[in-house]
Scaffold this motif. Sequence first.
Motif, PDB file in Angstrom:
ATOM      1  N   ASP A  19       0.783  -1.242   0.000  1.00  0.00           N
ATOM      2  CA  ASP A  19       0.000   0.000   0.000  1.00  0.00           C
ATOM      3  C   ASP A  19       0.822   1.304   0.000  1.00  0.00           C
ATOM      4  O   ASP A  19       0.501   2.240   0.744  1.00  0.00           O
ATOM      5  CB  ASP A  19      -0.967   0.016   1.199  1.00  0.00           C
ATOM      6  N   PHE A  24      -1.966   7.294   1.546  1.00  0.00           N
ATOM      7  CA  PHE A  24      -1.285   6.983   2.804  1.00  0.00           C
ATOM      8  C   PHE A  24      -0.017   7.824   2.972  1.00  0.00           C
ATOM      9  O   PHE A  24       0.733   7.629   3.929  1.00  0.00           O
ATOM     10  CB  PHE A  24      -0.937   5.491   2.876  1.00  0.00           C
ATOM     11  N   LEU A  30      -5.704   9.571   4.037  1.00  0.00           N
ATOM     12  CA  LEU A  30      -5.441   8.833   5.287  1.00  0.00           C
ATOM     13  C   LEU A  30      -3.924   8.802   5.469  1.00  0.00           C
ATOM     14  O   LEU A  30      -3.279   7.771   5.492  1.00  0.00           O
ATOM     15  CB  LEU A  30      -6.063   7.424   5.207  1.00  0.00           C
ATOM     16  N   HIS A  59     -10.720   0.412  -2.689  1.00  0.00           N
ATOM     17  CA  HIS A  59     -12.105   0.362  -2.216  1.00  0.00           C
ATOM     18  C   HIS A  59     -13.092   0.966  -3.213  1.00  0.00           C
ATOM     19  O   HIS A  59     -12.808   2.010  -3.808  1.00  0.00           O
ATOM     20  CB  HIS A  59     -12.242   1.148  -0.907  1.00  0.00           C
ATOM     21  N   TRP A  89     -12.614   4.746   8.758  1.00  0.00           N
ATOM     22  CA  TRP A  89     -11.541   5.572   8.207  1.00  0.00           C
ATOM     23  C   TRP A  89     -12.131   6.698   7.366  1.00  0.00           C
ATOM     24  O   TRP A  89     -13.268   6.606   6.895  1.00  0.00           O
ATOM     25  CB  TRP A  89     -10.642   4.710   7.311  1.00  0.00           C
ATOM     26  N   HIS A  92     -10.815   6.716   1.491  1.00  0.00           N
ATOM     27  CA  HIS A  92      -9.430   6.618   0.999  1.00  0.00           C
ATOM     28  C   HIS A  92      -9.326   5.531  -0.058  1.00  0.00           C
ATOM     29  O   HIS A  92     -10.137   4.604  -0.098  1.00  0.00           O
ATOM     30  CB  HIS A  92      -8.468   6.307   2.156  1.00  0.00           C
ATOM     31  N   TYR A 126      -7.266  -5.532   5.500  1.00  0.00           N
ATOM     32  CA  TYR A 126      -5.924  -5.023   5.803  1.00  0.00           C
ATOM     33  C   TYR A 126      -4.888  -5.993   5.243  1.00  0.00           C
ATOM     34  O   TYR A 126      -3.862  -5.596   4.717  1.00  0.00           O
ATOM     35  CB  TYR A 126      -5.723  -4.893   7.318  1.00  0.00           C
ATOM     36  N   LEU A 157       3.094   0.452   4.050  1.00  0.00           N
ATOM     37  CA  LEU A 157       2.184   1.241   4.891  1.00  0.00           C
ATOM     38  C   LEU A 157       0.888   0.459   5.138  1.00  0.00           C
ATOM     39  O   LEU A 157       0.400  -0.187   4.212  1.00  0.00           O
ATOM     40  CB  LEU A 157       1.853   2.552   4.182  1.00  0.00           C
ATOM     41  N   CYS A 162      -2.042  -2.728   7.646  1.00  0.00           N
ATOM     42  CA  CYS A 162      -1.895  -3.659   6.509  1.00  0.00           C
ATOM     43  C   CYS A 162      -0.593  -4.444   6.519  1.00  0.00           C
ATOM     44  O   CYS A 162      -0.571  -5.616   6.126  1.00  0.00           O
ATOM     45  CB  CYS A 162      -2.113  -2.908   5.209  1.00  0.00           C
ATOM     46  N   ILE A 187       0.386   4.165  11.474  1.00  0.00           N
ATOM     47  CA  ILE A 187      -0.680   5.092  11.826  1.00  0.00           C
ATOM     48  C   ILE A 187      -0.591   5.363  13.329  1.00  0.00           C
ATOM     49  O   ILE A 187      -0.685   6.482  13.788  1.00  0.00           O
ATOM     50  CB  ILE A 187      -2.064   4.507  11.431  1.00  0.00           C
TER      51      ILE A 187
HETATM   52  C1  VGL Z   1      -4.758   0.647   5.709  1.00  0.00           C
HETATM   53  C2  VGL Z   1      -6.343   1.541   7.104  1.00  0.00           C
HETATM   54  C3  VGL Z   1      -7.312   1.379   6.137  1.00  0.00           C
HETATM   55  C4  VGL Z   1      -3.325   0.267   5.505  1.00  0.00           C
HETATM   56  C5  VGL Z   1      -5.717   0.468   4.732  1.00  0.00           C
HETATM   57  O1  VGL Z   1      -2.873   0.196   4.333  1.00  0.00           O
HETATM   58  O2  VGL Z   1      -2.616   0.055   6.523  1.00  0.00           O
HETATM   59  N1  VGL Z   1      -5.085   1.168   6.891  1.00  0.00           N
HETATM   60  N2  VGL Z   1      -6.989   0.847   4.950  1.00  0.00           N
END
Ligand code: VGL
Length: 214
Positions: A19, A24, A30, A59, A89, A92, A126, A157, A162, A187
């Motif tokens: 990701d 991100f 996000l 998504h 969330w 995103h 995730y 990320l 994830c 995060i």
């Molecule tokens: C992720 C939150 C929501 C990630 C993906 O890539 O860590 N975190 N969607």
Amino acid sequence: MASVPQIKPGIKDALIVVDVQNDFCPGGRLAVQKGDEVVPLVNAFAGRFENVVLTQDWHPPGHRSFATSHPGSKPFDSVRLAYGEQVLWPDHCVQGSDGAALHKDLCVPHAQLVLRKGHHRDVDSYSAFLEADRKTRTGLEGYLEERGIKRVFVCGLATDFCVAWTALDARKLGFAALVVEDACRAIDMQGSLAAAWEKMKKAGVKSIQSGDIA
Ligand code: VGL
Ligand code: ZN
């Protein structure tokens, strides 16, 4: 003291780059603090892996993990869905949006598979292996198995979502798993980073640094 590279990736190893997408990174919807800092690190060591998989959080609009799909809720609230707890969330990585695109400086042209996950409207994912209902499979296990992969290196990320879920599922499915810690950013909400590392350590996920990869 500089550490000596110790781990030489071989044909039974795969690198999973999780990701590394605009949403991100700083400025994204996000944003993970300093998420973009993983890009030069990944670019530097990805070439040492013959087998590379990139993942994209992907998504549909109105995805169940978006706070906007739950009137009265706000981002980072938690709700109970049919399959269990779900953090909500900001919208995103909407399919086809600029935010869902891989970071423009990510340079891993030899990656063989781009795996998109989180595309079922009502189920988050995730993990790159198993969706959040813990039953629906993405196909990655079969892909890696058919290619003879026994060990995965995970980076990207976010460390505590994830990356951690992917590494934990890799272990659960019988792969050896290493997380390249300096090539991840977290995060880290309410202790989620420490909790993720505790789980990963318990499950036998190893932490390495990019400098350990020969
Ligand atoms: C992720 C939150 C929501 C990630 C993906 O890539 O860590 N975190 N969607
Ligand atoms: Zn997501």
